[in-house]
Design a protein around this motif. Structure first.
Motif, PDB file in Angstrom:
ATOM      1  N   MET A 153      -9.743  -2.253  -5.843  1.00  0.00           N
ATOM      2  CA  MET A 153      -8.649  -2.440  -4.696  1.00  0.00           C
ATOM      3  C   MET A 153      -8.519  -1.431  -3.658  1.00  0.00           C
ATOM      4  N   ARG A 154      -7.918  -1.507  -2.486  1.00  0.00           N
ATOM      5  CA  ARG A 154      -7.790  -0.451  -1.807  1.00  0.00           C
ATOM      6  C   ARG A 154      -6.612   0.475  -2.262  1.00  0.00           C
ATOM      7  N   LEU A 155      -6.817   1.597  -2.554  1.00  0.00           N
ATOM      8  CA  LEU A 155      -5.885   2.827  -2.740  1.00  0.00           C
ATOM      9  C   LEU A 155      -5.855   3.823  -2.070  1.00  0.00           C
ATOM     10  N   ASP A 156      -6.561   4.064  -0.789  1.00  0.00           N
ATOM     11  CA  ASP A 156      -6.757   5.060   0.271  1.00  0.00           C
ATOM     12  C   ASP A 156      -5.539   5.111   0.904  1.00  0.00           C
ATOM     13  N   GLY A 157      -4.832   5.761   1.133  1.00  0.00           N
ATOM     14  CA  GLY A 157      -3.667   5.738   2.104  1.00  0.00           C
ATOM     15  C   GLY A 157      -2.244   5.549   1.311  1.00  0.00           C
ATOM     16  N   MET A 158      -2.510   5.230  -0.001  1.00  0.00           N
ATOM     17  CA  MET A 158      -1.470   5.116  -0.882  1.00  0.00           C
ATOM     18  C   MET A 158      -0.394   6.237  -0.976  1.00  0.00           C
ATOM     19  N   ARG A 159       0.833   6.129  -1.144  1.00  0.00           N
ATOM     20  CA  ARG A 159       1.864   7.187  -1.414  1.00  0.00           C
ATOM     21  C   ARG A 159       1.212   7.979  -2.752  1.00  0.00           C
ATOM     22  N   THR A 160       1.277   9.350  -2.815  1.00  0.00           N
ATOM     23  CA  THR A 160       1.040   9.782  -3.841  1.00  0.00           C
ATOM     24  C   THR A 160       2.062  10.783  -4.506  1.00  0.00           C
ATOM     25  N   TYR A 161       2.032  11.311  -5.640  1.00  0.00           N
ATOM     26  CA  TYR A 161       3.377  12.048  -6.390  1.00  0.00           C
ATOM     27  C   TYR A 161       2.525  13.369  -6.998  1.00  0.00           C
ATOM     28  N   SER A 162       3.292  14.328  -7.056  1.00  0.00           N
ATOM     29  CA  SER A 162       2.593  15.395  -7.902  1.00  0.00           C
ATOM     30  C   SER A 162       2.971  15.128  -9.404  1.00  0.00           C
ATOM     31  N   ASP A 163       2.408  15.748 -10.188  1.00  0.00           N
ATOM     32  CA  ASP A 163       2.559  15.812 -11.592  1.00  0.00           C
ATOM     33  C   ASP A 163       4.092  16.388 -11.937  1.00  0.00           C
TER      34      ASP A 163
END
Lengths: 459, 514
Positions: free
Chosen positions: B1-11
């Motif tokens: 599935m498309r995951l490019d552009g999803m919001r990300t969080y730091s560890d």
């Protein structure tokens, strides 16, 4: 068995006519089909001259021809094209199925062709006026033979050089020969023979061993002593013999995939990845396969077991070698009975326990396996227990039968065509006729075995 | 599935929740929490696939299965691998059969009704609205009228019938058994899936178990996960969880995972463990968490999934079409049962390597008999059961001494059928054989097998006898929740995925309300 085809790709400055001597020698057993590459022979065009365009053109011609069981031969420049076509067949992207082997004749490698600046400049110079004259052709032929050709062959060679389009000639020396396509080719695990002229220049034996042999993981190198670069014209007998040997001992081995099944695999109903998988799986096993997880003796025992677990008629698949290769690669089916050691170890111990199995009578072999199934066979000390043998043999039967069924020839035999249930499109084609005794127009007809025993068992 | 552009969080960011696993349990949890604006991260052990790269080739299609070795034990050792566990963004819904009957009310009250097994701590009536929401959101195809529940409505017409379907309908009709088109989690008309795009109508390709290439079949990567990502969830593929850290108050404070060989530590305020009936208890046993009841790993259950195949005079070629398009629930509580609970039946199509594997393992075949049986492949059509399995003290998942590639002890799973399972199996074999014969089979073959991995972290009312409460919350670790088939206290006759998704929604909402 259908007649195999050998598609032949000529050298720079030559034409499909250079394969006529070969066709005369192989014609009884092979359909020899040679193409004129763009700018050569009767393909008197000044377009489609790049390596990629030549590759696309050859793929189109093979597709139009329709063979699903063929060798690919390439001479010099044609060798580079042949290697790229083979790579695209084996990665599934060509939309072809049925490549069984490759014949390289003093072939240009997928990496840049070794060539001195001096000879490159000399040969480019011949075409600078837009036309290659008789003197240049004379020099070219003389420089490329180990000994003078017969009169007819010499005349043909001279004529082909002179009718080459200067643009095609220039395109090869300026660009095609310099392209480095080795990354996209990688290594090709297809049966192959690499022929080299003992008196050839940079594409002689050293060049072949250095540049083409690493590409073809299972090739034999044949050096024709005293021969120059124009092998199909200089040594048609030896080239024909090498083709026959390749076919008999390597490429032509194993079960044949029926034509209609091969065409469905090649078609847009099968997606590229699946075509890639099936193209590689259909390649013949190595006759001198060296086991990597098992010892040679254990492999022989496994072959004897395989012959009873999955009795094959006709040209067999080397199921034991394929299972050994899976064991070596660490292939797992996701689980193992806690009573057994890890898969490779279980195989080694069980096959050690069964040493000598291949020497038993057919009846005694089946009795042994039956006893293993019901836990009543006593293995020698230091191997497995009777219960472990039972568990191992269940795994072994699964591995052997899955390996057998995964081959496209077996899929054809049992009437499975679900590998062709959709191509590289989101709206995959699927099936529309689903009821009993219905078959869509594209579907292969049944290819049942003629083995009466198993037909009885099927009923 | 498309995951490019999803919001990300730091560890290092303390996210509101980490969800371990992206299958039928984790995906609805992730979507529900993200929709409410929570910062959520899903850790998925497997890769993120492009469905167009799936292949119907059975040997290579195992890319989507959990193929890391598990050790099996007991009289009826479970065949893991391609049969029952997925790996990748979407989890087991990548390879599941999309057969979606609903749990029957009687199955959740098995102990009250029969004295066997256990009751669920949730009322059926409370579960049904969640199931209806799942069915509505993912899109389920089914018959216009469902004989065993006339109030039920399905969104789309049922999948096309194949030769096996016609066979089972014919056999059941001759015997007076009610049968109809099965509820199936696939599109039978083009469907616009919110945030996922078009899911074209199913093309009857028959490769559900090898991964749906068109998006017609419901899988989490074409339904709940795109919804989650659209609302700000992050999905981290190739992230194998190896540890869970607690703070001084005994609450989860971080999840340790390996990605590309590098150890990471995602800080979090809560943890949802949704790794399935094997990986969830394995991780809990490995970390030693949430097991004051001693119930982690216990009561491992597998549905009885025996098949009866008939050979017919016509070519059935049952690899065509949706593999299990007919159902009967008439066998859910047979009048002449000598066992507790019951089973349902489905028509069966099958692909050859899967069939041969079952013929070897479940039928004991080899040699000419095996080759002959496969030569008769195109004349075969079958019926299969999905049968209740009672929890048992003998069926338990423990940690082995062997370690996997991540350094975690491998799971060791013991399973033996009990008397109840065996009595049910005998009854089902009689019924299935009768159906196949009434449909015209000239010979029949019984192949034993089991399916699904259920139990091992059961939910219940008491911290003494259960790992999580009825909401899915750990009795021991207050910010640890479990939402997958490991919480099932009993197996339930229906195939588990629909109930897992419903429980995922429910646990997520209970968490939000807590």
């Amino acid at each position: 068995m259908s007649t195999p085809t050998i598609f032949c790709l000529h050298a720079l400055g030559s034409s499909r006519l250079e394969f006529e001597p070969l066709a005369e020698r192989l014609g009884d057993d092979f359909e020899v089909v040679a193409f004129d590459l763009p700018g050569f022979g009767e393909a008197n065009r000044a377009e489609g001259l790049s390596v990629d365009e030549m590759v696309d053109g050859v793929i189109r011609k093979i597709r139009r021809h329709g063979s699903t069981r063929f060798l690919l031969a390439g001479h010099s420049m044609g060798g580079k094209v042949a290697t790229l076509v083979a790579a695209r067949i084996l990665d599934g992207s060509a939309g072809l199925f049925g490549l069984t082997g490759v014949v390289l004749l003093a072939a240009s490698p997928p990496s840049p062709e070794p060539m001195s600046d001096e000879s490159r400049a000399q040969m480019l110079g011949w075409a600078a006026t837009g036309r290659i004259d008789h003197d240049a052709a004379r020099t070219f032929v003389d420089d490329n033979v180990g000994a003078p050709l017969g009169a007819a062959a010499d005349e043909r060679a001279l004529a082909d050089v002179q009718r080459s389009r200067a643009e095609a000639w220039t395109a090869w020396f300026e660009r095609g020969s310099r392209e480095d396509r080795s990354d996209e080719v990688g290594t090709l695990d297809v049966p192959a023979v690499i022929l080299a002229g003992g008196a050839d220049g940079p594409l002689g034996e050293d060049g072949q061993r250095r540049l083409n042999l690493p590409v073809y993981g299972r090739a034999d190198v044949v050096v024709l002593e005293g021969a120059g670069h124009l092998l199909p014209l200089e040594r048609p007998d030896e080239v024909a013999a090498a083709v026959r040997t390749l076919w008999r001992e390597h490429a032509g081995r194993g079960p044949e995939v029926p034509v209609d099944v091969g065409r469905v695999i090649a078609s847009g109903r099968t997606n590229t990845r699946t075509r890639r998988i099936l193209a590689r799986r259909a390649l013949a096993d190595r006759p001198s396969y060296e086991p990597r997880a098992l010892t040679p003796a254990q492999l022989e025992t496994l072959r004897a077991v395989a012959a009873r677990v999955v009795p094959q008629t006709g040209e067999p698949i080397d199921l034991a070698a394929r299972v050994d290769s899976q064991l070596h690669r660490g292939h797992s089916d996701g689980w193992r009975n806690v009573a057994l050691p890890p898969d490779p170890e279980a195989y080694r111990l069980a096959l050690t326990a069964l040493a000598g199995f291949g020497d038993l009578s057919e009846h005694a072999r089946d009795e042994t396996l039956t006893a293993i199934v019901d836990g009543s066979w006593t293995p020698p000390a230091g191997t497995l227990t009777a219960d472990q043998m039972t568990l191992w043999f269940e795994d072994c039967r699964v591995d052997l039968s899955r390996t057998w069924l995964a081959h496209p020839a077996t899929m054809a035999r049992v009437g499975f065509d679900g590998f062709a249930n959709g191509g590289d499109v989101q709206r995959i084609q699927g099936f529309h006729l689903l009821a009993a005794d219905t078959r869509e127009g594209w579907e292969p007809l049944p290819h049942p075995t003629h083995d009466h025993d198993t037909q009885e068992a099927a009923r | 599935m498309r995951l490019d552009g999803m919001r990300t969080y730091s560890d290092d960011e303390i996210v509101d929740a980490v969800v371990i696993g992206t299958g039928a349990g984790g995906a609805p949890v992730l979507a529900t929490l993200a929709e409410r604006g929570l910062r959520v991260v899903a850790l998925e052990a497997g890769p993120n696939f492009d469905p167009h790269e799936f292949t119907p080739d059975e040997n290579q299609a195992v890319d989507i299965n959990w193929m890391e070795e598990r050790l099996t034990d007991g009289a009826n050792p479970t065949a893991f691998g391609a049969n029952n566990s997925g790996r990748g963004v979407g989890g087991s819904t990548l390879h599941w059969g999309a057969f979606t009957p609903r749990p029957d009310p009687r199955d959740l009250k098995l102990h009250s009704d029969s004295g066997k097994g256990v009751d669920w701590p949730i009322e059926h009536a409370e579960l049904i609205p969640y199931i209806e929401r799942v069915e509505h959101f993912v899109g389920i195809a089914g018959p216009e009228s469902y004989p065993w529940d006339p109030s039920r409505k399905y969104l789309m017409p049922p999948p096309a019938r194949n030769a096996s379907s016609d066979m089972m309908m014919r056999g059941c009709e001759a015997l007076g058994i009610r049968a109809t088109d099965a509820p199936a989690a696939l599109t039978t008309v083009d469907r616009h899936q919110e945030h996922a795009g078009l899911r074209p109508a199913c093309s009857s390709c028959g490769s559900c178990h090898q991964g749906c290439r068109s998006g017609a079949k419901v899988s989490m990567d074409t339904t709940y996960l795109p919804l989650a990502v659209a609302h700000g969830a992050e999905i981290r593929p190739d992230s194998m969880v190896t540890g869970i850290e607690l703070d001084g108050q005994g609450r989860v404070s971080a999840v340790v995972y390996l990605r590309d060989g590098v150890e990471h530590r995602q800080r979090c305020a809560a943890l949802f463990l949704c790794a399935g009936g094997v990986e969830t208890p394995r991780l809990l046993l490995h970390t030693g968490l949430a097991n004051s009841s001693g119930q982690v790993g216990r009561n491992y259950m597998a549905h009885g999934a025996t098949q009866v195949w008939g050979t017919f005079e016509t070519e059935m070629r049952s690899h065509r079409g949706y593999p299990s398009s007919i159902i009967t629930e008439d066998t859910l509580r047979p009048d002449d049962a000598d066992f507790a609970g019951g089973y349902l039946l489905q028509s069966l199509g099958v692909v050859p390597l899967t069939l041969a594997t079952t013929m070897v393992r479940g039928g004991g075949l080899w040699g000419r008999e095996l080759v002959g049986a496969m030569d008769g492949y195109r004349y075969l059509a079958g019926v299969g059961m999905n049968g209740e399995c009672l929890p048992s003290d003998d069926n338990v998942l423990t940690l082995s001494d062997e370690k996997d590639a991540y350094g975690i002890p491998k799971a060791r799973v013991a399973f033996s059928s009990g008397e109840n399972e065996e009595a049910m199996d005998r009854h089902a074999i009689r019924t299935m054989t009768a159906i196949v014969e009434a449909a015209g089979a000239t010979s029949t073959r019984v192949l034993a097998r089991t399916a699904h991995t259920i139990g091992t972290a059961r939910m219940g009312d008491s911290a003494d006898s259960a790992v999580v409460d009825a909401d899915g919350r750990s009795f021991d670790v207050p910010n640890l929740w479990i939402a997958d088939n490991s919480v099932f206290p009993s197996a339930v006759v229906a195939n588990p995925a629909l109930a897992i998704m419903a429980l995922g929604l429910r646990s997520a909402e209970k968490f939000l309300a807590a």
